[in-house]
Design a protein around this motif. Sequence first.
Motif, PDB file in Angstrom:
ATOM      1  N   HIS A 185       1.051  -1.278   0.037  1.00  0.00           N
ATOM      2  CA  HIS A 185       0.074  -0.090  -0.071  1.00  0.00           C
ATOM      3  C   HIS A 185       0.864   1.211   0.117  1.00  0.00           C
ATOM      4  N   THR A 186       1.926   1.388   0.760  1.00  0.00           N
ATOM      5  CA  THR A 186       2.677   2.585   0.888  1.00  0.00           C
ATOM      6  C   THR A 186       3.518   2.595  -0.457  1.00  0.00           C
ATOM      7  N   GLY A 187       4.060   1.573  -1.118  1.00  0.00           N
ATOM      8  CA  GLY A 187       4.581   1.838  -2.355  1.00  0.00           C
ATOM      9  C   GLY A 187       3.699   2.129  -3.367  1.00  0.00           C
ATOM     10  N   CYS A 188       2.756   1.729  -3.433  1.00  0.00           N
ATOM     11  CA  CYS A 188       1.474   2.217  -4.590  1.00  0.00           C
ATOM     12  C   CYS A 188       1.168   3.639  -4.455  1.00  0.00           C
ATOM     13  N   PHE A 189       0.790   3.789  -3.177  1.00  0.00           N
ATOM     14  CA  PHE A 189       0.387   5.098  -2.870  1.00  0.00           C
ATOM     15  C   PHE A 189       1.250   6.356  -3.178  1.00  0.00           C
ATOM     16  N   ALA A 190       2.592   6.106  -2.689  1.00  0.00           N
ATOM     17  CA  ALA A 190       3.806   7.105  -3.074  1.00  0.00           C
ATOM     18  C   ALA A 190       3.974   6.952  -4.418  1.00  0.00           C
ATOM     19  N   MET A 191       4.046   5.957  -5.378  1.00  0.00           N
ATOM     20  CA  MET A 191       4.212   6.259  -6.966  1.00  0.00           C
ATOM     21  C   MET A 191       2.879   6.864  -7.366  1.00  0.00           C
ATOM     22  N   GLN A 192       1.670   6.431  -6.954  1.00  0.00           N
ATOM     23  CA  GLN A 192       0.438   7.201  -7.263  1.00  0.00           C
ATOM     24  C   GLN A 192       0.684   8.657  -7.232  1.00  0.00           C
ATOM     25  N   LEU A 193       0.928   9.074  -5.906  1.00  0.00           N
ATOM     26  CA  LEU A 193       0.939  10.434  -5.547  1.00  0.00           C
ATOM     27  C   LEU A 193       2.143  11.261  -6.542  1.00  0.00           C
ATOM     28  N   SER A 194       3.104  10.498  -6.642  1.00  0.00           N
ATOM     29  CA  SER A 194       4.334  11.177  -7.562  1.00  0.00           C
ATOM     30  C   SER A 194       3.662  11.375  -8.688  1.00  0.00           C
ATOM     31  N   PHE A 195       3.030  10.541  -9.420  1.00  0.00           N
ATOM     32  CA  PHE A 195       2.496  10.716 -10.766  1.00  0.00           C
ATOM     33  C   PHE A 195       1.431  12.138 -10.887  1.00  0.00           C
ATOM     34  N   LEU A 196       0.398  11.987  -9.858  1.00  0.00           N
ATOM     35  CA  LEU A 196      -0.403  13.012  -9.470  1.00  0.00           C
ATOM     36  C   LEU A 196       0.359  14.583  -9.526  1.00  0.00           C
ATOM     37  N   LEU A 197       1.336  14.341  -8.472  1.00  0.00           N
ATOM     38  CA  LEU A 197       2.121  15.746  -8.544  1.00  0.00           C
ATOM     39  C   LEU A 197       2.907  16.207  -9.729  1.00  0.00           C
ATOM     40  N   ASN A 198       3.110  15.072 -10.594  1.00  0.00           N
ATOM     41  CA  ASN A 198       3.823  15.363 -11.834  1.00  0.00           C
ATOM     42  C   ASN A 198       2.907  16.141 -12.759  1.00  0.00           C
ATOM     43  N   GLU A 199       1.802  15.475 -12.703  1.00  0.00           N
ATOM     44  CA  GLU A 199       0.493  16.112 -13.429  1.00  0.00           C
ATOM     45  C   GLU A 199       0.372  17.639 -13.276  1.00  0.00           C
ATOM     46  N   ASP A 200       0.620  17.973 -12.064  1.00  0.00           N
ATOM     47  CA  ASP A 200       0.445  19.703 -11.830  1.00  0.00           C
ATOM     48  C   ASP A 200       1.696  20.215 -11.653  1.00  0.00           C
TER      49      ASP A 200
END
Length: 141
Positions: free
Chosen positions: A57-72
């Motif tokens: 969960h932590t690995g998936c969440f951190a990577m997902q958050l990174s992608f969303l930050l990159n989108e902005d």
Amino acid sequence: MKFTRKASAVWKGSGKDGKGSLTTGSNVLENTPYSFHTRFEDGNKGTNPEELIGAAHTGCFAMQLSFLLNEDNYTATTLDVDATVLFEDGSITKVSLNLEGDVPGIDAEQFQQIAHKAKEVCPISKLLDTEIELKVTLKNA
């Protein structure tokens, strides 16, 4: 995108006195021990399903958050996430995610919003049928 990943478990003996091992397709876990003792007692010298869920969960969440930050147009210097998985009465009843991020140029409110979106769209979050709590701290705020 579509892909599969594999893992396997071998268990020998009874539920309380038996022992098992876990292996992942990547061999990062290779015959990693687990048992009643490592799951329900001290957790030393072996793993357990709950800590593996926390790691996933932590690995998936951190990577997902990174992608969303990159989108902005933000890039995190560091996203430090830990999970506490609560097991009670035969069920995982809660996962508490604790996020500390260092993201240059973002304000705390926007970081909170993006982090909560990441929690909702993270594939592991969507898989889990339990309460997911998220605490967010922005280091540079």
